[in-house]
Design a protein around this motif. Structure first.
Motif, mmCIF file in Angstrom:
data_model
loop_
_atom_site.group_PDB
_atom_site.id
_atom_site.type_symbol
_atom_site.label_atom_id
_atom_site.label_comp_id
_atom_site.label_asym_id
_atom_site.label_seq_id
_atom_site.Cartn_x
_atom_site.Cartn_y
_atom_site.Cartn_z
ATOM 1 N N TRP A 22 -10.866 -6.057 1.346
ATOM 2 C CA TRP A 22 -10.644 -6.620 0.010
ATOM 3 C C TRP A 22 -9.535 -5.854 -0.668
ATOM 4 O O TRP A 22 -9.632 -4.640 -0.865
ATOM 5 N N TYR A 23 -8.497 -6.574 -1.044
ATOM 6 C CA TYR A 23 -7.342 -5.949 -1.679
ATOM 7 C C TYR A 23 -7.347 -6.214 -3.182
ATOM 8 O O TYR A 23 -7.794 -7.256 -3.644
ATOM 9 N N SER A 24 -6.835 -5.235 -3.920
ATOM 10 C CA SER A 24 -6.706 -5.385 -5.375
ATOM 11 C C SER A 24 -5.490 -4.600 -5.842
ATOM 12 O O SER A 24 -4.968 -3.749 -5.107
ATOM 13 N N LEU A 25 -5.052 -4.881 -7.048
ATOM 14 C CA LEU A 25 -3.941 -4.125 -7.619
ATOM 15 C C LEU A 25 -4.356 -2.672 -7.801
ATOM 16 O O LEU A 25 -5.498 -2.388 -8.137
ATOM 17 N N ASP A 26 -3.440 -1.769 -7.578
ATOM 18 C CA ASP A 26 -3.770 -0.355 -7.655
ATOM 19 C C ASP A 26 -3.949 0.097 -9.098
ATOM 20 O O ASP A 26 -4.884 0.810 -9.415
ATOM 21 N N ASP A 27 -3.056 -0.319 -9.970
ATOM 22 C CA ASP A 27 -3.186 0.033 -11.380
ATOM 23 C C ASP A 27 -2.489 -1.034 -12.220
ATOM 24 O O ASP A 27 -1.979 -2.011 -11.691
ATOM 25 N N ARG A 40 0.842 -1.202 0.000
ATOM 26 C CA ARG A 40 0.000 0.000 0.000
ATOM 27 C C ARG A 40 0.871 1.244 0.000
ATOM 28 O O ARG A 40 0.586 2.205 -0.724
ATOM 29 N N GLY A 41 1.932 1.218 0.801
ATOM 30 C CA GLY A 41 2.826 2.366 0.877
ATOM 31 C C GLY A 41 3.440 2.714 -0.470
ATOM 32 O O GLY A 41 3.710 3.877 -0.767
#
Lengths: 112, 112
Positions: free
Chosen positions: B90-95, B75-76
DNA sequence: CTCCTGTATGAGCATTTGTGCAAATGTTTT
DNA sequence: AAAACATTTGCACAAATGCTCATACAGGAG
């Protein structure tokens, strides 16, 4: 017309799902080698011209031993290659994957 | 499903020559985050589906705390994002830069 | 409220990593 | 031969890293 750096990796994004442990390790190893400011600046230097060890050390304001150590790491990851001319060693980028990777990363940090 | 199809114009290779210290540091930081096998496998998982922390921990056979720590690092570096649904995250790829980078690296290690 | 679940956080610890120092290797010159 | 030069290598050590353990935080159910 001049073509920019190819932005389409030959490997499809779908292959990421099938990353086995061995491949994940190799990928991580490449990134780990790139994950150091000294080595990034070093590769950036080499992207414009081949250089000797002492040249790089001078340009980065670091000891020649440190640079030699880093070049060994970069060689191990096949990111740079070198040719020996007498007592001098001329280093250069191994292939254009390096430049592509760095441009992608530059793209990422620039969009923040 | 509106993922950004914003085809980011890739940064020219010539920009590498002008890498100042601050930018080199940022680039190195991104690579450093990617330079860990656990995080690579984690990102590979997220490339195919959004996941909860416990899902990832289960899939990778690791403790939930370890995954949570790694997700904080990701995240950082703005490589993943998350949404909170109740007590689940829920986590996902940022871009899609992440996927491009990993495919480039995969390309590199495959040509060895 | 209490209990349980899902996630985040902090401390501790073993391992890794980057650099400087000094010595070694190899090459050219004298 | 020696000396000067360019680079590599081994050792040491501080700093950073990734994991586990324990604990804290927050939401939902009873």
């Amino acid at each position: 017309m001049g073509r920019k750096t190819e932005d389409t990796p030959e490997i499809a994004a779908s292959s990421l799902k099938e990353l086995d442990a061995a491949t994940s390790l190799k990928v991580a190893e490449v990134f780990k080698v790139l994950g150091d400011m000294t080595r990034i600046k070093l590769l950036a230097l080499l992207s414009s011209a081949d250089m000797r060890v002492s040249d790089i050390a001078g340009a980065l304001g670091m000891g020649q031993s440190a640079i030699s150590h880093q070049l060994r790491v970069l060689r191990g990851a096949r990111l740079v290659k070198f040719r020996k001319e007498g007592k001098e060693a001329w280093y250069s980028l191994d292939d254009d994957h390096v430049v592509k990777l760095m441009c992608q990363a530059l793209d990422h940090v620039s969009h923040g």
